[in-house]
Design a protein around this motif. Structure first.
Motif, PDB file in Angstrom:
ATOM      1  N   GLY A  62      35.275  49.838  40.631  1.00 45.08           N
ATOM      2  CA  GLY A  62      35.778  51.135  41.081  1.00 45.08           C
ATOM      3  C   GLY A  62      36.216  52.027  39.929  1.00 45.08           C
ATOM      4  N   ILE A  63      36.885  53.094  40.299  1.00 49.16           N
ATOM      5  CA  ILE A  63      37.332  54.098  39.343  1.00 49.16           C
ATOM      6  C   ILE A  63      38.850  54.044  39.234  1.00 49.16           C
ATOM      7  CG2 ILE A  63      37.451  56.571  38.840  1.00 49.16           C
ATOM      8  CD1 ILE A  63      34.819  56.852  40.454  1.00 49.16           C
ATOM      9  N   GLN A  64      39.334  53.998  38.008  1.00 50.63           N
ATOM     10  CA  GLN A  64      40.764  54.038  37.736  1.00 50.63           C
ATOM     11  C   GLN A  64      41.073  55.314  36.958  1.00 50.63           C
ATOM     12  OE1 GLN A  64      43.384  51.424  38.278  1.00 50.63           O
ATOM     13  NE2 GLN A  64      41.844  51.194  39.871  1.00 50.63           N
ATOM     14  N   GLU A  65      42.102  56.026  37.363  1.00 47.62           N
ATOM     15  CA  GLU A  65      42.532  57.204  36.614  1.00 47.62           C
ATOM     16  C   GLU A  65      43.575  56.795  35.593  1.00 47.62           C
ATOM     17  OE1 GLU A  65      43.954  60.276  39.172  1.00 47.62           O
ATOM     18  OE2 GLU A  65      41.964  60.738  39.949  1.00 47.62           O
ATOM     19  N   PHE A  68      40.802  35.249  26.164  1.00 47.26           N
ATOM     20  CA  PHE A  68      42.065  34.957  26.831  1.00 47.26           C
ATOM     21  C   PHE A  68      41.784  34.198  28.119  1.00 47.26           C
ATOM     22  CE2 PHE A  68      43.089  38.562  24.178  1.00 47.26           C
ATOM     23  CZ  PHE A  68      44.346  38.259  23.697  1.00 47.26           C
ATOM     24  N   SER A  69      42.577  33.153  28.355  1.00 40.99           N
ATOM     25  CA  SER A  69      42.475  32.447  29.635  1.00 40.99           C
ATOM     26  C   SER A  69      42.866  33.412  30.746  1.00 40.99           C
ATOM     27  CB  SER A  69      43.400  31.225  29.647  1.00 40.99           C
ATOM     28  OG  SER A  69      44.757  31.669  29.673  1.00 40.99           O
ATOM     29  N   ILE A  70      42.476  33.090  31.961  1.00 47.99           N
ATOM     30  CA  ILE A  70      42.830  33.938  33.104  1.00 47.99           C
ATOM     31  C   ILE A  70      44.347  34.047  33.226  1.00 47.99           C
ATOM     32  CG2 ILE A  70      42.732  34.122  35.622  1.00 47.99           C
ATOM     33  CD1 ILE A  70      40.123  34.837  34.113  1.00 47.99           C
ATOM     34  N   GLU A  71      45.055  32.955  32.991  1.00 52.78           N
ATOM     35  CA  GLU A  71      46.518  32.971  33.103  1.00 52.78           C
ATOM     36  C   GLU A  71      47.138  33.911  32.063  1.00 52.78           C
ATOM     37  OE1 GLU A  71      44.695  29.877  35.139  1.00 52.78           O
ATOM     38  OE2 GLU A  71      44.611  30.137  32.962  1.00 52.78           O
ATOM     39  N   GLN A  72      46.644  33.866  30.846  1.00 51.62           N
ATOM     40  CA  GLN A  72      47.171  34.750  29.803  1.00 51.62           C
ATOM     41  C   GLN A  72      46.748  36.198  30.043  1.00 51.62           C
ATOM     42  OE1 GLN A  72      49.361  34.093  27.209  1.00 51.62           O
ATOM     43  NE2 GLN A  72      49.635  32.161  28.286  1.00 51.62           N
ATOM     44  N   ILE A 108      49.131  40.162  30.716  1.00 55.87           N
ATOM     45  CA  ILE A 108      49.038  41.480  30.095  1.00 55.87           C
ATOM     46  C   ILE A 108      49.602  42.553  31.028  1.00 55.87           C
ATOM     47  CG2 ILE A 108      47.471  43.228  29.142  1.00 55.87           C
ATOM     48  CD1 ILE A 108      45.597  40.878  28.357  1.00 55.87           C
ATOM     49  N   ALA A 109      49.420  42.380  32.339  1.00 56.80           N
ATOM     50  CA  ALA A 109      49.907  43.365  33.321  1.00 56.80           C
ATOM     51  C   ALA A 109      51.423  43.325  33.487  1.00 56.80           C
ATOM     52  CB  ALA A 109      49.231  43.137  34.669  1.00 56.80           C
ATOM     53  N   ASP A 110      52.056  42.237  33.071  1.00 52.45           N
ATOM     54  CA  ASP A 110      53.507  42.096  33.227  1.00 52.45           C
ATOM     55  C   ASP A 110      54.193  42.649  31.973  1.00 52.45           C
ATOM     56  OD1 ASP A 110      56.151  41.324  33.437  1.00 52.45           O
ATOM     57  OD2 ASP A 110      55.686  39.302  34.150  1.00 52.45           O
ATOM     58  N   SER A 122      49.005  48.784  36.406  1.00 54.18           N
ATOM     59  CA  SER A 122      48.118  48.822  37.577  1.00 54.18           C
ATOM     60  C   SER A 122      46.655  48.644  37.169  1.00 54.18           C
ATOM     61  CB  SER A 122      48.304  50.129  38.348  1.00 54.18           C
ATOM     62  OG  SER A 122      48.024  51.239  37.507  1.00 54.18           O
ATOM     63  N   TYR A 123      46.289  49.153  36.007  1.00 47.67           N
ATOM     64  CA  TYR A 123      44.921  49.011  35.514  1.00 47.67           C
ATOM     65  C   TYR A 123      44.618  47.534  35.254  1.00 47.67           C
ATOM     66  CZ  TYR A 123      40.876  49.453  32.410  1.00 47.67           C
ATOM     67  OH  TYR A 123      39.638  49.331  31.823  1.00 47.67           O
ATOM     68  N   TRP A 124      45.497  46.856  34.497  1.00 49.08           N
ATOM     69  CA  TRP A 124      45.289  45.437  34.192  1.00 49.08           C
ATOM     70  C   TRP A 124      45.260  44.595  35.461  1.00 49.08           C
ATOM     71  CZ3 TRP A 124      43.400  44.617  29.630  1.00 49.08           C
ATOM     72  CH2 TRP A 124      43.806  45.368  28.531  1.00 49.08           C
ATOM     73  N   ARG A 125      46.157  44.899  36.415  1.00 45.25           N
ATOM     74  CA  ARG A 125      46.175  44.141  37.678  1.00 45.25           C
ATOM     75  C   ARG A 125      44.871  44.338  38.451  1.00 45.25           C
ATOM     76  NH1 ARG A 125      51.618  45.649  37.763  1.00 45.25           N
ATOM     77  NH2 ARG A 125      51.173  47.434  39.103  1.00 45.25           N
ATOM     78  N   HIS A 126      44.361  45.558  38.454  1.00 47.86           N
ATOM     79  CA  HIS A 126      43.115  45.862  39.158  1.00 47.86           C
ATOM     80  C   HIS A 126      41.958  45.032  38.594  1.00 47.86           C
ATOM     81  CE1 HIS A 126      40.280  48.337  41.421  1.00 47.86           C
ATOM     82  NE2 HIS A 126      39.547  48.390  40.320  1.00 47.86           N
ATOM     83  N   VAL A 127      41.866  44.963  37.282  1.00 49.79           N
ATOM     84  CA  VAL A 127      40.813  44.165  36.644  1.00 49.79           C
ATOM     85  C   VAL A 127      41.010  42.686  36.970  1.00 49.79           C
ATOM     86  CG1 VAL A 127      39.786  43.462  34.437  1.00 49.79           C
ATOM     87  CG2 VAL A 127      40.451  45.856  34.812  1.00 49.79           C
ATOM     88  N   ARG A 128      42.245  42.227  36.906  1.00 50.36           N
ATOM     89  CA  ARG A 128      42.535  40.813  37.215  1.00 50.36           C
ATOM     90  C   ARG A 128      42.129  40.474  38.643  1.00 50.36           C
ATOM     91  NH1 ARG A 128      42.798  36.392  38.545  1.00 50.36           N
ATOM     92  NH2 ARG A 128      44.349  34.792  38.091  1.00 50.36           N
ATOM     93  N   GLN A 129      42.372  41.364  39.593  1.00 47.79           N
ATOM     94  CA  GLN A 129      41.968  41.124  40.986  1.00 47.79           C
ATOM     95  C   GLN A 129      40.446  41.048  41.112  1.00 47.79           C
ATOM     96  OE1 GLN A 129      43.937  44.383  42.919  1.00 47.79           O
ATOM     97  NE2 GLN A 129      45.940  43.384  42.860  1.00 47.79           N
ATOM     98  N   GLY A 130      39.745  41.902  40.366  1.00 44.80           N
ATOM     99  CA  GLY A 130      38.290  41.851  40.381  1.00 44.80           C
ATOM    100  C   GLY A 130      37.754  40.533  39.843  1.00 44.80           C
ATOM    101  N   ILE A 131      38.375  40.046  38.778  1.00 42.74           N
ATOM    102  CA  ILE A 131      37.967  38.763  38.209  1.00 42.74           C
ATOM    103  C   ILE A 131      38.235  37.643  39.213  1.00 42.74           C
ATOM    104  CG2 ILE A 131      38.451  37.058  36.394  1.00 42.74           C
ATOM    105  CD1 ILE A 131      39.060  39.520  34.573  1.00 42.74           C
ATOM    106  N   GLU A 132      39.352  37.715  39.895  1.00 39.07           N
ATOM    107  CA  GLU A 132      39.689  36.685  40.884  1.00 39.07           C
ATOM    108  C   GLU A 132      38.659  36.631  42.001  1.00 39.07           C
ATOM    109  OE1 GLU A 132      41.251  33.442  41.827  1.00 39.07           O
ATOM    110  OE2 GLU A 132      42.120  34.548  40.138  1.00 39.07           O
ATOM    111  N   GLN A 133      38.179  37.790  42.440  1.00 35.67           N
ATOM    112  CA  GLN A 133      37.120  37.813  43.467  1.00 35.67           C
ATOM    113  C   GLN A 133      35.852  37.155  42.951  1.00 35.67           C
ATOM    114  OE1 GLN A 133      37.255  38.926  46.727  1.00 35.67           O
ATOM    115  NE2 GLN A 133      39.440  38.965  46.263  1.00 35.67           N
TER     116      GLN A 133
END
Length: 194
Positions: free
Chosen positions: A101-104, A145-149, A153-155, A180-191
Motif C-alpha cells: 500500500g501507500i504510506q504518507e 535483522f531478525s523479525i524480532e529485532q 524498530i517501531a518501538d 506507524s510506517y515500521w509497524r505497517h511493514v512488519r504487519q506485511g512481513i507477518e502476512q
C-alpha cells in the motif's frame, strides 16, 4: 539523483500536479511519489536494511529501506522496481513484488521538507547477503535483522537494535520514519510468513 532531475508532484490523493525540479520539491514541501521496497529472506527469516552511503546528501550513513527512490516525472510506480537492481543488484519484475500500500510521510528539518506518498513493497530473496552487488554511491552495506529485532524498530522507547551478526545500532542511526510506517511493514512481513 541530481537536484535538477524532474519529479512529478502530486496532491495528497495522488493526482498529478506537474513536474518540478527535485531541489524545489524538497525546499517547498511539495508532495511527490516514491518507491520503497524491503527485501525479506524467508529462508533465514530476516529483513535486509541498507546503510546509506556516506556520499548521500540526505541521511548519510544511516540505516534505511533495502532499496528506495523517487519516481521521476516520466515514471510510473511499476518503473520503481529499477531501484532494486540499481542499488543492490537484485533483478525481479514488478509482479513478483508484494504490495503493502501507500504510506504518507512528512519530514522537515533545516535543510529538507520532504512530503512523500510512499508506494511500499516487499521482495523475497534468499541469496546470501554478500552476493548482492551494491551501488557504492547509494549503499554502503546491507544489514540483516531478525523479525524480532526488526519489530523493535517501531518501538521508539527501545534505544538499541541488534543485527544478526551481533552488531548493535543506536536508534539515532535509523532514518526517521514514523513508528506507524515500521509497524505497517512488519504487519506485511507477518502476512507473508503465514
Amino acid at each position: 539523483m541530481s537536484e535538477q532531475e524532474m519529479i512529478m508532484t502530486v496532491d495528497r490523493a495522488g493526482n498529478l500536479l506537474g513536474p518540478r525540479p527535485r531541489s524545489e520539491v524538497h525546499a517547498n514541501g511539495l508532495w511527490h511519489e516514491t518507491f520503497h521496497c524491503f527485501v525479506y529472506d524467508p529462508k533465514r527469516d530476516v529483513v535486509l536494511l541498507q546503510q546509506r552511503s556516506e556520499q548521500k546528501k540526505d541521511f548519510p550513513g544511516m540505516l534505511d529501506i533495502t532499496a528506495a527512490g523517487h519516481l521521476l516525472a516520466n515514471e510510473t510506480v511499476e518503473d520503481g522496481v529499477r531501484e532494486l537492481e540499481e542499488e543492490i543488484g537484485l533483478t525481479c519484475t514488478f509482479d513478483q513484488l508484494i504490495p503493502l500500500g501507500i504510506q504518507e510521510e512528512e519530514f522537515r528539518d533545516a535543510s529538507l521538507w520532504d512530503c512523500e506518498r510512499c508506494h511500499v513493497f516487499l521482495a523475497r530473496s534468499d541469496q546470501a547477503i554478500d552476493a548482492y552487488v551494491l551501488q557504492e554511491t547509494e549503499v554502503k552495506r546491507l544489514i540483516a535483522f531478525s523479525i524480532e529485532q526488526f519489530e523493535r524498530i517501531a518501538d521508539m522507547s527501545i534505544e538499541r537494535i541488534q543485527d544478526t551478526t551481533g552488531e548493535w545500532f543506536d536508534r539515532r542511526q535509523f532514518v526517521p520514519h514514523p513508528s506507524s510506517y515500521w509497524r505497517h511493514v512488519r504487519q506485511g512481513i507477518e502476512q507473508l510468513r503465514k
